[in-house]
Design a protein around this motif. Structure first.
Motif, PDB file in Angstrom:
ATOM      1  N   GLY A 115      12.590  -0.484  -3.865  1.00 37.89           N
ATOM      2  CA  GLY A 115      12.078  -1.764  -4.357  1.00 37.89           C
ATOM      3  C   GLY A 115      11.462  -1.587  -5.735  1.00 37.89           C
ATOM      4  N   TYR A 116      10.704  -0.512  -5.900  1.00 35.21           N
ATOM      5  CA  TYR A 116      10.082  -0.258  -7.204  1.00 35.21           C
ATOM      6  C   TYR A 116      11.164   0.014  -8.249  1.00 35.21           C
ATOM      7  CZ  TYR A 116       7.565   1.876 -11.006  1.00 35.21           C
ATOM      8  OH  TYR A 116       7.087   2.147 -12.267  1.00 35.21           O
ATOM      9  N   ALA A 117      12.136   0.879  -7.898  1.00 31.34           N
ATOM     10  CA  ALA A 117      13.174   1.264  -8.861  1.00 31.34           C
ATOM     11  C   ALA A 117      13.997   0.038  -9.285  1.00 31.34           C
ATOM     12  CB  ALA A 117      14.087   2.335  -8.253  1.00 31.34           C
ATOM     13  N   ARG A 118      14.300  -0.835  -8.336  1.00 29.88           N
ATOM     14  CA  ARG A 118      15.065  -2.051  -8.678  1.00 29.88           C
ATOM     15  C   ARG A 118      14.261  -2.928  -9.613  1.00 29.88           C
ATOM     16  NH1 ARG A 118      16.880  -1.946  -3.150  1.00 29.88           N
ATOM     17  NH2 ARG A 118      15.087  -3.243  -2.589  1.00 29.88           N
ATOM     18  N   SER A 119      12.954  -3.014  -9.370  1.00 31.17           N
ATOM     19  CA  SER A 119      12.101  -3.851 -10.227  1.00 31.17           C
ATOM     20  C   SER A 119      12.062  -3.300 -11.653  1.00 31.17           C
ATOM     21  CB  SER A 119      10.687  -3.942  -9.647  1.00 31.17           C
ATOM     22  OG  SER A 119       9.990  -2.725  -9.868  1.00 31.17           O
ATOM     23  N   GLN A 120      12.341  -2.001 -11.795  1.00 28.08           N
ATOM     24  CA  GLN A 120      12.367  -1.378 -13.123  1.00 28.08           C
ATOM     25  C   GLN A 120      13.767  -1.393 -13.727  1.00 28.08           C
ATOM     26  OE1 GLN A 120       9.384  -0.114 -14.615  1.00 28.08           O
ATOM     27  NE2 GLN A 120       8.707  -1.399 -12.920  1.00 28.08           N
ATOM     28  N   GLY A 121      14.707  -2.032 -13.053  1.00 34.28           N
ATOM     29  CA  GLY A 121      16.064  -2.153 -13.598  1.00 34.28           C
ATOM     30  C   GLY A 121      16.901  -0.903 -13.474  1.00 34.28           C
ATOM     31  N   LYS A 122      16.518  -0.012 -12.568  1.00 33.86           N
ATOM     32  CA  LYS A 122      17.297   1.228 -12.411  1.00 33.86           C
ATOM     33  C   LYS A 122      18.628   0.918 -11.745  1.00 33.86           C
ATOM     34  CE  LYS A 122      14.020   4.395 -13.444  1.00 33.86           C
ATOM     35  NZ  LYS A 122      13.545   3.832 -14.691  1.00 33.86           N
ATOM     36  N   THR A 123      19.671   1.633 -12.190  1.00 35.65           N
ATOM     37  CA  THR A 123      20.987   1.472 -11.561  1.00 35.65           C
ATOM     38  C   THR A 123      21.370   2.783 -10.890  1.00 35.65           C
ATOM     39  OG1 THR A 123      21.982   2.050 -13.683  1.00 35.65           O
ATOM     40  CG2 THR A 123      21.813  -0.289 -13.161  1.00 35.65           C
ATOM     41  N   GLU A 169      -9.357   3.573   3.847  1.00 35.97           N
ATOM     42  CA  GLU A 169     -10.062   2.584   2.999  1.00 35.97           C
ATOM     43  C   GLU A 169     -10.096   3.123   1.577  1.00 35.97           C
ATOM     44  OE1 GLU A 169     -13.950   2.166   4.754  1.00 35.97           O
ATOM     45  OE2 GLU A 169     -13.072   1.908   6.753  1.00 35.97           O
ATOM     46  N   GLY A 170      -9.619   2.352   0.628  1.00 44.07           N
ATOM     47  CA  GLY A 170      -9.649   2.811  -0.758  1.00 44.07           C
ATOM     48  C   GLY A 170      -8.468   3.679  -1.136  1.00 44.07           C
ATOM     49  N   LEU A 171      -7.496   3.823  -0.221  1.00 40.06           N
ATOM     50  CA  LEU A 171      -6.306   4.614  -0.536  1.00 40.06           C
ATOM     51  C   LEU A 171      -5.413   3.812  -1.485  1.00 40.06           C
ATOM     52  CD1 LEU A 171      -5.393   7.363   0.544  1.00 40.06           C
ATOM     53  CD2 LEU A 171      -4.003   6.178   2.226  1.00 40.06           C
ATOM     54  N   GLN A 172      -4.757   4.504  -2.413  1.00 36.78           N
ATOM     55  CA  GLN A 172      -3.899   3.773  -3.346  1.00 36.78           C
ATOM     56  C   GLN A 172      -2.670   3.228  -2.613  1.00 36.78           C
ATOM     57  OE1 GLN A 172      -2.951   6.868  -6.224  1.00 36.78           O
ATOM     58  NE2 GLN A 172      -0.933   7.220  -5.327  1.00 36.78           N
ATOM     59  N   PRO A 173      -2.171   2.052  -3.072  1.00 43.49           N
ATOM     60  CA  PRO A 173      -0.998   1.490  -2.382  1.00 43.49           C
ATOM     61  C   PRO A 173       0.241   2.328  -2.664  1.00 43.49           C
ATOM     62  CG  PRO A 173      -1.521   0.210  -4.342  1.00 43.49           C
ATOM     63  CD  PRO A 173      -2.600   1.245  -4.215  1.00 43.49           C
ATOM     64  N   ALA A 174       1.282   2.100  -1.882  1.00 45.92           N
ATOM     65  CA  ALA A 174       2.506   2.904  -1.981  1.00 45.92           C
ATOM     66  C   ALA A 174       3.164   2.777  -3.355  1.00 45.92           C
ATOM     67  CB  ALA A 174       3.483   2.487  -0.887  1.00 45.92           C
ATOM     68  N   SER A 175       2.998   1.623  -4.023  1.00 45.26           N
ATOM     69  CA  SER A 175       3.666   1.401  -5.313  1.00 45.26           C
ATOM     70  C   SER A 175       3.268   2.464  -6.343  1.00 45.26           C
ATOM     71  CB  SER A 175       3.359   0.012  -5.855  1.00 45.26           C
ATOM     72  OG  SER A 175       1.976  -0.231  -5.807  1.00 45.26           O
TER      73      SER A 175
END
Lengths: 131, 372
Positions: free
Chosen positions: B38-46, A55-61
């Motif tokens: 997914g994150y890297a693609r969203s940042q335009g990384k190649t 609970e309250g852990l930061q998301p993976a992003s």
């Protein structure tokens, strides 16, 4: 099975008679079983703790961003530096315009490389500013 | 309490554990809003691109007469120690390919080797269930035998992996088939701490890999045939800090990511994964589809110094270079000219990150770097 026969001077031993295992409880097995149960119950405690901590852990992003920031912020000797030259050619192309492309394609590769080196960064910036 | 009652309690506890693990899995899934790619693609990384001659094999180290099982670089100066099925440790000068030592081991069944931080000693372990330390300043006999300077005994199963604690020539950590990891004091030959084991919380099967955090040497991760990786704090031996689930087969290899907050794994399920040690999140799966064929197992991994590249050796001889950000294979070192003829069993990066060394069942080691 015939009994053992000794010579005349040694009395023969009675035949072996295997005995049934004793009737006392298997304490070793019981202790082992209890230890396993205790370990599982301990594991239950750890898992419940972990569920609470989620609970309250930061998301993976957030962690993914940290990875990307770290990677792009550090040089890597195993990633070829010719990529720098290719990028700089495209940058020059954009800055100097397409007509210059045919000219820049005649530019000596060493010249491009020298533009890429750290010492010549300022030179490159000045060159592009004056175009 | 009778044995029957105990068995019932055991079953009930097992059900509770499984149900809690399921709930944890569900809760974690809700937090996986993206992965690294997914994150890297969203940042335009190649993806990183390699030309056909960018990475070249610069040295082939020949001398072993059996499969190479393990290798390790010195923290400074370009030397490598390797362990082989031929029962020898060889110390190589990686720049000249010369052998400086060829040590015949008392037990030929060696599985792992490691260089001490000061480069003066090497450690090895294997089916003798012991970790043996050799001082490289000692002379060898004509047949290559060298007296053992310290024998670390206490494991009840084979020693699969060992690593010196960074900057400490007197401590190392071993992983074993007896389901435990042990922190040793080499000066006394005694166990400082035992992580896991029969009556402690820990791995439930053979531990086959260990990696110590270069940024915080009190933390290490272990990989096991129980399909999990576990994070440990050397000050707390009674339980793992965290257990990482996800793999569907033995976790053969673990390695810390260069930032010290993540680690990579490689498994019999054919995938590599990246985990975050602070949150426990599985950040990325590195999986190359193989159609109907069973995926080859991952035997060994290493990260480049920036973390942008993940090198992974497989049982079919492939050595993929993964772009860790985009989760794409950018090169297969196994397909290059002059590559190994057999399974890649071990690999490791030099301290300055400029060279990769691979060891193989073809008995050779090869070093690879960027062709300048």
């Amino acid at each position: 099975m015939a009994g053992l026969r000794g010579n005349g001077s040694v009395p023969s031993l009675p035949p072996p008679r295997p005995k049934s295992p004793p009737q006392y409880p298997d304490l070793y097995g019981k202790r082992r079983e209890l230890a396993k149960v205790q370990m599982l119950e301990r594991e239950i405690g750890f898992l419940e703790e972990e569920l609470k901590s989620i609970e309250g852990l930061q998301p993976a992003s957030r962690s993914c961003k940290e990875v990307a920031d770290f990677v792009t912020g550090n040089a890597d000797p195993l990633i070829p530096t010719t990529k720098k030259i290719r990028r700089s050619r495209r940058f020059l192309e954009m800055a100097l315009g397409k007509k210059t492309l045919s000219f820049s394609s005649k530019i000596d590769a060493n010249f491009i490389q020298s533009l890429c080196s750290d010492k010549n960064e300022k030179f490159t910036a000045v060159l592009l500013k004056n175009v | 309490m009778s044995v029957a009652e105990l068995k019932e309690r055991h079953m009930a506890a097992t059900e509770t554990v499984n149900s809690l693990r399921d709930r944890l899995r569900q809760q974690r899934l809700l937090l996986l809003d993206t992965d690294v790619a997914g994150y890297a693609r969203s940042q335009g990384k190649t993806p990183v691109t390699f030309g056909p001659t960018d990475l070249v094999c610069c040295r082939t180290l020949q001398g072993h007469t059996g499969k190479v099982h393990s290798l390790d670089w010195t923290p400074e100066r370009n030397r490598i120690v390797s362990a082989s099925q031929d029962g020898r440790l060889i110390v190589w000068n990686a720049l000249t390919s010369q052998k400086t030592h060829a040590i015949k081991l008392p037990c030929a069944w060696v599985m792992t080797c490691a260089f001490s931080p000061n480069g003066q000693s090497v450690a090895c372990g294997g089916l003798d269930s012991m970790c043996s330390i050799f001082n490289l300043n000692t002379q060898t006999d004509n047949d290559g035998s060298m007296p053992v300077s310290r024998m670390l005994s206490g494991h009840k199963g084979y020693v699969s992996s060992c690593q010196y604690v960074p900057d400490e020539d007197t401590h190392l950590i071993t992983a074993s088939g007896d389901h435990t990891c042990v922190l040793w004091d080499i000066t006394t030959g005694l166990r400082t701490s035992v992580f896991g084991g029969e009556f402690q919380s820990g791995h439930t099967s053979d531990v086959v890999s260990v990696s110590i955090n270069g940024s915080n040497s009190r933390m290490f991760v272990s990989g096991s045939c129980d399909s999990t990786a576990r994070l440990w704090d050397t000050r707390v031996a009674s339980r793992a800090v965290r257990t990482f689930h996800g793999h569907e087969g033995d976790v053969n290899t673990v390695k810390f990511f260069p930032d010290g907050n993540r680690f990579g794994t490689g498994s019999d399920d054919g995938t590599c994964r990246l985990f975050d040690i602070r949150t426990g999140h599985q950040l990325q799966v590195y999986n190359q589809p193989h159609g109907d064929n069973e995926a080859p197992h991952v035997t060994s991994i290493a990260f480049s110094i920036s973390g942008r590249l993940l090198f992974a050796g497989y049982t079919n001889g492939d050595c993929y270079v993964w772009d860790t950000l985009l989760a794409q294979v950018v090169l297969d070192l196994g397909s290059l000219q002059n590559s190994h003829d057999g399974r890649i069993s071990c690999l490791g990066l030099s301290a300055d990150g400029s060279a990769l060394c691979t060891g193989s069942w073809d008995t050779n080691l090869k070093t690879t770097s960027v062709d300048k």
